[in-house]
Scaffold this active site. Structure first.
Site, mmCIF file in Angstrom:
data_model
loop_
_atom_site.group_PDB
_atom_site.id
_atom_site.type_symbol
_atom_site.label_atom_id
_atom_site.label_comp_id
_atom_site.label_asym_id
_atom_site.label_seq_id
_atom_site.Cartn_x
_atom_site.Cartn_y
_atom_site.Cartn_z
ATOM 1 N N ASP A 62 0.860 -1.188 0.000
ATOM 2 C CA ASP A 62 0.000 0.000 0.000
ATOM 3 C C ASP A 62 0.894 1.235 0.000
ATOM 4 O OD1 ASP A 62 0.983 0.220 2.651
ATOM 5 O OD2 ASP A 62 -0.679 -0.984 3.381
ATOM 6 N N ASP A 64 1.711 4.919 1.724
ATOM 7 C CA ASP A 64 1.493 5.833 2.847
ATOM 8 C C ASP A 64 2.071 7.184 2.475
ATOM 9 O OD1 ASP A 64 0.611 3.674 4.734
ATOM 10 O OD2 ASP A 64 2.648 2.973 4.325
ATOM 11 N N ASP A 140 10.042 3.959 12.764
ATOM 12 C CA ASP A 140 10.702 2.848 13.453
ATOM 13 C C ASP A 140 12.106 2.533 12.915
ATOM 14 O OD1 ASP A 140 9.423 1.872 11.176
ATOM 15 O OD2 ASP A 140 8.258 0.334 12.210
#
Ligand code: ATP
Ligand code: MG
Length: 431
Positions: A62, A64, A140
């Site tokens: 997907d 982002d 992260d």
């Protein structure tokens, strides 16, 4: 030197002609969002898995997007959008079946009243907005912190992420222990990306998982369900399982399975789990359907099987014993990972169907074939036969039988009735 380069001495800008991301490989929907935000005077970049995967020549799952527009401003620009989330407020923009996730750049959170921590340092809520360079270091891993800037199609690298992508290293941004304390799910993300991308988890980030694993016990069971599904549907489920075992995380996710493994496990059952996961990976690579029910049925099978064997006596036959053991194992499991009922029911049906595959006479086979979970139960049985838990001939017999018989209309599996229900059904319906 441009203004942008002055903003951070760490920032590396890779111009369009020096990287391989082409607009052709970005979805039209994502491009539309990027362009509209840009035209409205906002910063807009593709970020996260979209950039990482394109740099690795993989098709992103997907796209982002990160922007300096607030969720409300994004929502106003797109009619087909809605603001979601509490812990992190985001905007989901829907284009048919595709959803583009737009996040506002997050800022430094330590002193902000908008950041809530619990006593273990876990971030409960974080909606402090900030600059793009702050946003980058709050992500992260370095590989996940690259931005594709729609203004000039350059890639912005604030954390040496490109170098780590090249050396296939999963490196936590900042101090790994602190970042796991803020959000223990990052440990599961580390395992998922290491398995899926075939990256090595950098040493300090890897070591810290051994120390921080127990923090997973405090993650809400619903969030763990989502993460477990992502882990085992990553296309590398077998490797994921190996890594979860290596890092001692099964104890916090599937404690009953962990106990079983620590108690001199039967090797063919371990082979069964691995074979079921290899099978799931193969199905995903063939664009075939996979269900979380099958994963949980496979992962919990050694425990259910063992408990059902203990329950089985003269009075309690194999199917009621499996039903009972299945229910007990699921009720314990859902305290850690909340498995939606439709999946746990299907897992129970798969388990309790297993003895029925040995009834090959009379009306039994067609009846079994009419159960809604028949196909999954059949696959499950054949995987058992591959590791010697069920005779090979049983799988062959059923494979052959299905070639000769069209599946009858599906009907729900027979579930044991309570004694009071016997014989009263028709009467009650008639009245
Ligand atoms: P996938 O291929 O699974 O979509 P992804 O990296 O895009 O991988 P997402 O969960 O879609 O992962 O998140 C998008 C980005 O948001 C990540 O790449 C990362 O930069 C950031 N992110 C997501 N979850 C976290 C987290 N728990 N902590 C820090 N940053 C996160
Ligand atoms: Mg993503």
């Amino acid at each position: 030197m441009s203004n942008r380069e002055n903003r951070s001495d760490k920032l590396a800008i890779i111009p369009r002609d020096q990287h391989k991301i082409s607009r052709k490989s970005i979805s039209e929907a994502a491009l539309k969002v990027l362009y509209r935000l840009d035209k409205s005077g906002h910063r807009a970049c593709l970020v996260g898995g979209g950039v990482r995967d394109l740099l690795l020549d993989k098709q992103p799952k997907d796209f982002d997007i990160a922007t300096d527009a607030t969720p409300e401003q994004v929502h106003e620009l797109f009619r087909n959008s809605r603001i979601i989330g509490r812990r992190f407020r985001l905007v989901h923009i829907r284009f048919g079946r595709e959803i583009i996730e737009v996040a506002t750049f997050r800022g430094h959170s330590d002193e902000s009243p908008k950041t809530e921590l619990n006593t273990e340092g876990r971030i409960l809520r974080d909606n402090t907005f900030g600059e793009i360079e702050e946003d980058a270091i709050r992500r992260d891993f370095t590989a996940n912190a690259l931005y594709y800037d729609i203004r000039d199609f350059s890639v912005l690298d604030y954390t040496h992420g490109l170098k780590d992508i090249e050396s296939r290293t999963l490196r936590m941004i900042g101090d790994a222990t602190t970042r796991y304390q803020e959000d223990p799910v990052r440990m599961l993300r580390a395992i998922r990306f290491a398995a899926k991308l075939d990256f090595e988890i950098e040493e300090t980030a890897a070591k810290a998982i051994f120390e921080c694993g127990s923090l997973l016990a405090n993650i809400p069971a619903a969030r763990l369900f989502d993460e477990i599904v992502k882990l085992f549907h990553s296309g590398q489920a077998s490797r994921v399982f190996e890594l979860l075992r290596h890092y001692g995380l099964l104890a916090y996710l599937l404690p009953a399975l962990d106990e079983w493994i620590n108690n001199d496990p039967d090797e063919s059952m371990l082979d069964f789990i691995d074979q079921a996961l290899v099978n799931t990976d193969a199905r995903l690579n063939n664009q075939q359907h996979v269900s979380p029910a099958f994963i949980f049925a496979a992962l919990l099978w050694p425990v259910v099987h063992q408990q059902a064997n203990k329950l089985q006596t003269e009075k309690m036959k194999s199917i009621p014993a499996l039903n009972q053991a299945g229910s007990d194992v699921i009720s314990r499991q859902v305290r850690h990972i909340s498995i939606p009922r439709r999946y746990s029911q299907m897992a129970k049906d798969i388990w309790s169907s297993q003895p029925r595959f040995f009834r090959t006479k009379g009306k039994y086979p067609l009846r079994l074939m009419s159960y809604p979970s028949f196909r999954a139960a059949y696959d499950f049985m054949c995987i058992q036969s591959m590791v010697g838990l069920v005779p090979k001939q049983t799988c062959e017999w059923w494979t052959e039988f299905q070639l000769r018989h069209k599946p009858p209309e599906t009907r729900p599996p027979h579930r044991p009735k309570k004694p009071s229900e016997h014989g009263h059904r028709r009467k009650r319906h008639a009245s």
